[in-house]
Design an enzyme around this catalytic site. Structure first.
Site, PDB file in Angstrom:
ATOM      1  N   ASP A  16       0.859  -1.194   0.000  1.00 33.57           N
ATOM      2  CA  ASP A  16       0.000   0.000   0.000  1.00 33.57           C
ATOM      3  C   ASP A  16       0.889   1.236   0.000  1.00 33.57           C
ATOM      4  O   ASP A  16       2.027   1.216   0.470  1.00 33.57           O
ATOM      5  CB  ASP A  16      -0.918   0.022   1.229  1.00 33.57           C
ATOM      6  CG  ASP A  16      -2.177   0.868   1.021  1.00 33.57           C
ATOM      7  OD1 ASP A  16      -3.271   0.287   0.889  1.00 33.57           O
ATOM      8  OD2 ASP A  16      -2.063   2.123   0.977  1.00 33.57           O
ATOM      9  N   ASP A  40       3.627   1.876  -4.080  1.00 31.09           N
ATOM     10  CA  ASP A  40       2.757   2.760  -4.862  1.00 31.09           C
ATOM     11  C   ASP A  40       2.550   2.052  -6.197  1.00 31.09           C
ATOM     12  O   ASP A  40       3.501   1.928  -6.994  1.00 31.09           O
ATOM     13  CB  ASP A  40       3.443   4.122  -5.053  1.00 31.09           C
ATOM     14  CG  ASP A  40       2.595   5.066  -5.912  1.00 31.09           C
ATOM     15  OD1 ASP A  40       1.668   4.606  -6.608  1.00 31.09           O
ATOM     16  OD2 ASP A  40       2.899   6.279  -5.902  1.00 31.09           O
ATOM     17  N   VAL A  41       1.342   1.597  -6.446  1.00 32.97           N
ATOM     18  CA  VAL A  41       1.112   0.777  -7.642  1.00 32.97           C
ATOM     19  C   VAL A  41       1.277   1.546  -8.954  1.00 32.97           C
ATOM     20  O   VAL A  41       1.288   0.938 -10.024  1.00 32.97           O
ATOM     21  CB  VAL A  41      -0.272   0.070  -7.638  1.00 32.97           C
ATOM     22  CG1 VAL A  41      -0.376  -0.957  -6.533  1.00 32.97           C
ATOM     23  CG2 VAL A  41      -1.417   1.077  -7.581  1.00 32.97           C
ATOM     24  N   ASN A  47      -5.819  -4.911  -6.349  1.00 37.03           N
ATOM     25  CA  ASN A  47      -7.001  -4.293  -5.730  1.00 37.03           C
ATOM     26  C   ASN A  47      -6.917  -2.763  -5.665  1.00 37.03           C
ATOM     27  O   ASN A  47      -7.940  -2.088  -5.732  1.00 37.03           O
ATOM     28  CB  ASN A  47      -7.168  -4.858  -4.316  1.00 37.03           C
ATOM     29  CG  ASN A  47      -8.140  -4.056  -3.481  1.00 37.03           C
ATOM     30  OD1 ASN A  47      -9.357  -4.154  -3.651  1.00 37.03           O
ATOM     31  ND2 ASN A  47      -7.607  -3.222  -2.583  1.00 37.03           N
ATOM     32  N   TYR A 107     -13.236   6.274 -14.601  1.00 39.50           N
ATOM     33  CA  TYR A 107     -13.226   5.149 -13.661  1.00 39.50           C
ATOM     34  C   TYR A 107     -13.875   3.925 -14.311  1.00 39.50           C
ATOM     35  O   TYR A 107     -13.334   2.815 -14.273  1.00 39.50           O
ATOM     36  CB  TYR A 107     -13.976   5.570 -12.397  1.00 39.50           C
ATOM     37  CG  TYR A 107     -14.017   4.541 -11.279  1.00 39.50           C
ATOM     38  CD1 TYR A 107     -12.979   4.453 -10.350  1.00 39.50           C
ATOM     39  CD2 TYR A 107     -15.098   3.671 -11.152  1.00 39.50           C
ATOM     40  CE1 TYR A 107     -13.031   3.529  -9.318  1.00 39.50           C
ATOM     41  CE2 TYR A 107     -15.154   2.738 -10.122  1.00 39.50           C
ATOM     42  CZ  TYR A 107     -14.125   2.670  -9.212  1.00 39.50           C
ATOM     43  OH  TYR A 107     -14.171   1.752  -8.181  1.00 39.50           O
ATOM     44  N   LYS A 109     -12.238   0.246 -15.335  1.00 36.73           N
ATOM     45  CA  LYS A 109     -12.773  -1.010 -14.786  1.00 36.73           C
ATOM     46  C   LYS A 109     -13.221  -1.958 -15.912  1.00 36.73           C
ATOM     47  O   LYS A 109     -13.054  -3.173 -15.805  1.00 36.73           O
ATOM     48  CB  LYS A 109     -13.927  -0.728 -13.821  1.00 36.73           C
ATOM     49  CG  LYS A 109     -13.489  -0.013 -12.535  1.00 36.73           C
ATOM     50  CD  LYS A 109     -12.389  -0.764 -11.806  1.00 36.73           C
ATOM     51  CE  LYS A 109     -12.094  -0.195 -10.429  1.00 36.73           C
ATOM     52  NZ  LYS A 109     -11.010  -0.923  -9.735  1.00 36.73           N
ATOM     53  N   ILE A 119     -19.708  -0.552  -1.656  1.00 34.55           N
ATOM     54  CA  ILE A 119     -19.209  -1.204  -0.443  1.00 34.55           C
ATOM     55  C   ILE A 119     -18.806  -0.124   0.562  1.00 34.55           C
ATOM     56  O   ILE A 119     -18.250   0.919   0.184  1.00 34.55           O
ATOM     57  CB  ILE A 119     -17.978  -2.110  -0.771  1.00 34.55           C
ATOM     58  CG1 ILE A 119     -18.277  -3.085  -1.941  1.00 34.55           C
ATOM     59  CG2 ILE A 119     -17.515  -2.862   0.473  1.00 34.55           C
ATOM     60  CD1 ILE A 119     -19.352  -4.125  -1.693  1.00 34.55           C
ATOM     61  N   THR A 147     -16.582   1.535   2.497  1.00 31.76           N
ATOM     62  CA  THR A 147     -15.127   1.659   2.683  1.00 31.76           C
ATOM     63  C   THR A 147     -14.735   3.139   2.715  1.00 31.76           C
ATOM     64  O   THR A 147     -15.538   4.004   2.332  1.00 31.76           O
ATOM     65  CB  THR A 147     -14.351   1.022   1.506  1.00 31.76           C
ATOM     66  OG1 THR A 147     -14.612   1.814   0.322  1.00 31.76           O
ATOM     67  CG2 THR A 147     -14.739  -0.412   1.247  1.00 31.76           C
TER      68      THR A 147
HETATM   69  N1  NAD Z   1     -15.887   0.673  -2.274  1.00 34.89           N
HETATM   70  C1  NAD Z   1     -16.687   0.414  -3.300  1.00 34.89           C
HETATM   71  O1  NAD Z   1     -17.887   0.691  -3.281  1.00 34.89           O
HETATM   72  C2  NAD Z   1     -16.123  -0.219  -4.533  1.00 34.89           C
HETATM   73  C3  NAD Z   1     -17.036  -0.589  -5.538  1.00 34.89           C
HETATM   74  C4  NAD Z   1     -16.561  -1.192  -6.687  1.00 34.89           C
HETATM   75  C5  NAD Z   1     -15.208  -1.423  -6.837  1.00 34.89           C
HETATM   76  N2  NAD Z   1     -14.342  -1.045  -5.836  1.00 34.89           N
HETATM   77  C6  NAD Z   1     -12.935  -1.331  -6.046  1.00 34.89           C
HETATM   78  O2  NAD Z   1     -12.437  -2.079  -4.947  1.00 34.89           O
HETATM   79  C7  NAD Z   1     -11.061  -1.748  -4.738  1.00 34.89           C
HETATM   80  C8  NAD Z   1     -10.854  -1.291  -3.311  1.00 34.89           C
HETATM   81  O3  NAD Z   1     -11.663  -0.170  -3.063  1.00 34.89           O
HETATM   82  P1  NAD Z   1     -11.889   0.410  -1.593  1.00 34.89           P
HETATM   83  O4  NAD Z   1     -13.251   0.971  -1.588  1.00 34.89           O
HETATM   84  O5  NAD Z   1     -11.477  -0.582  -0.579  1.00 34.89           O
HETATM   85  O6  NAD Z   1     -10.841   1.619  -1.631  1.00 34.89           O
HETATM   86  P2  NAD Z   1     -10.240   2.473  -0.409  1.00 34.89           P
HETATM   87  O7  NAD Z   1      -9.952   3.823  -0.953  1.00 34.89           O
HETATM   88  O8  NAD Z   1     -11.132   2.364   0.757  1.00 34.89           O
HETATM   89  O9  NAD Z   1      -8.879   1.726  -0.108  1.00 34.89           O
HETATM   90  C9  NAD Z   1      -7.917   1.672  -1.146  1.00 34.89           C
HETATM   91  C10 NAD Z   1      -6.553   1.363  -0.596  1.00 34.89           C
HETATM   92  O10 NAD Z   1      -5.664   1.534  -1.701  1.00 34.89           O
HETATM   93  C11 NAD Z   1      -4.577   2.342  -1.298  1.00 34.89           C
HETATM   94  N3  NAD Z   1      -4.015   3.044  -2.437  1.00 34.89           N
HETATM   95  C12 NAD Z   1      -4.491   4.171  -3.031  1.00 34.89           C
HETATM   96  N4  NAD Z   1      -3.657   4.550  -4.012  1.00 34.89           N
HETATM   97  C13 NAD Z   1      -2.644   3.642  -4.030  1.00 34.89           C
HETATM   98  C14 NAD Z   1      -1.477   3.491  -4.812  1.00 34.89           C
HETATM   99  N5  NAD Z   1      -1.138   4.367  -5.760  1.00 34.89           N
HETATM  100  N6  NAD Z   1      -0.672   2.432  -4.561  1.00 34.89           N
HETATM  101  C15 NAD Z   1      -0.979   1.534  -3.585  1.00 34.89           C
HETATM  102  N7  NAD Z   1      -2.048   1.635  -2.808  1.00 34.89           N
HETATM  103  C16 NAD Z   1      -2.876   2.679  -3.031  1.00 34.89           C
HETATM  104  C17 NAD Z   1      -5.131   3.267  -0.231  1.00 34.89           C
HETATM  105  O11 NAD Z   1      -4.102   3.776   0.613  1.00 34.89           O
HETATM  106  C18 NAD Z   1      -6.104   2.342   0.503  1.00 34.89           C
HETATM  107  O12 NAD Z   1      -5.475   1.636   1.543  1.00 34.89           O
HETATM  108  C19 NAD Z   1     -10.735  -0.704  -5.793  1.00 34.89           C
HETATM  109  O13 NAD Z   1     -10.214  -1.335  -6.937  1.00 34.89           O
HETATM  110  C20 NAD Z   1     -12.081  -0.090  -6.115  1.00 34.89           C
HETATM  111  O14 NAD Z   1     -12.099   0.508  -7.392  1.00 34.89           O
HETATM  112  C21 NAD Z   1     -14.776  -0.450  -4.698  1.00 34.89           C
END
Ligand code: NAD
Length: 264
Positions: A37, A63-64, A90, A156, A160, A189, A191
């Site tokens: 992360d 950092d991805v 993720n 976005y 995806k 979700i 989050t």
């Molecule tokens: N939350 C939702 O409703 C939802 C819905 C559909 C898809 N998603 C997908 O699920 C995945 C996780 O989403 P989430 O809601 O848990 O996100 P979040 O923002 O709550 O958590 C994301 C994590 O990724 C880290 N991050 C951000 N930029 C980064 C980088 N450059 N390198 C490494 N780490 C990095 C952040 O520090 C954090 O810990 C994502 O791919 C998101 O697109 C989420």
């Protein structure tokens, strides 16, 4: 027996949200999880928390959007455990909530780097190990927004959609090496990502989100984690090239009232 006993898993964006829930669930199922992360403090605390439960977990700053960071994360997992069974791409960011003509090139490129190029790179560095091992499961995080449109999220949704089609493509290409590639499309979700969107677009949004899901609520990170554990496990040995929707029926619901559903 634990479902991921003896497996090594790498999860990106693992410090919080869905990524942490996946890391926790995989570690509890016996995997040695490498959490990557950009948030170093939160990430090391997350790994400490898992180790305090007696689980196998390591945190690495990653950092991805930086190729060397992804390569380093995968390398560290292989060096420490001698294998790589599961990769969960993720990490992603939410830049949107504006019409496409208001999005800057800089915002576009940042989103594509974090949400899409990262998936390409994760696969690029994981696949040679999985090919040599003759097994592996790659799980790429897509979104319901790769299936349906929502005002303001063109970039976005585009990323995806690409994540889904790349996953399908790689499932075909690397199936002969016993490597499975699937994606997961969560609905909304609970989050930090969505807390950020609510902050940006206003609290009324939560009620609309709930109304979009036939199941009558938004989802929990643990519900996405369960799907990821399944796809990572040998129970899913014949499952590849799919997009698993964990979306409370969001993408199944018609967004119009069918003519014949009205009482006459
Ligand atoms: N939350 C939702 O409703 C939802 C819905 C559909 C898809 N998603 C997908 O699920 C995945 C996780 O989403 P989430 O809601 O848990 O996100 P979040 O923002 O709550 O958590 C994301 C994590 O990724 C880290 N991050 C951000 N930029 C980064 C980088 N450059 N390198 C490494 N780490 C990095 C952040 O520090 C954090 O810990 C994502 O791919 C998101 O697109 C989420």
């Amino acid at each position: 027996m634990a479902r991921l006993e003896g497996k090594t898993a790498v999860v990106t964006g693992a410090a919080d949200g869905i990524g942490f829930a996946i890391s926790e669930a995989m570690a509890r199922e016996g995997a040695h999880v490498f959490l990557g992360d950009i948030a170093a403090d939160k990430g090391s605390k997350a790994a400490d928390q898992l180790r305090a439960e007696g689980l196998n977990a390591d945190f690495l700053h990653c950092d991805v959007s930086i190729e060397a960071d992804i390569a380093g994360l995968i390398d560290a997992a292989v060096k420490k455990t001698g294998r790589l069974d599961v990769l969960v791409n993720n990490a992603a960011i939410a830049i949107g909530g504006m019409p496409v003509y208001e999005m800057s090139d800089e915002q576009w490129h940042r989103l594509i780097a974090v949400n899409l190029t990262s998936v390409f790179r994760g696969c690029k560095y994981a696949l040679p190990h999985m090919i040599a091992q003759k097994s592996g499961s790659i799980i790429n995080m897509a979104s319901a927004q790769g299936h349906i449109g929502l005002d303001g999220w063109t970039a976005y949704a585009g990323a995806k959609g690409a994540v889904m089609s790349m996953s399908r493509q790689m499932a075909v290409e690397f199936g002969p090496h016993n490597i499975r590639v699937n994606s997961i499309s969560p609905g909304t979700i609970n989050t930090p990502m969505n807390e950020q969107v609510i902050e940006q677009l206003g609290p009324g949004l939560m009620q609309s989100w709930i109304g979009m899901h036939p199941i009558g609520r938004i989802g929990k990170p643990s519900e996405v984690a369960e799907a990821a554990v399944y796809l990572a496990s040998d129970a899913a040995g014949f499952t590849t090239g799919i997009d698993l929707r964990v979306d409370g029926g969001l993408t199944a619901m018609p967004h119009f009232i069918p003519h014949n559903s009205k009482p006459v």
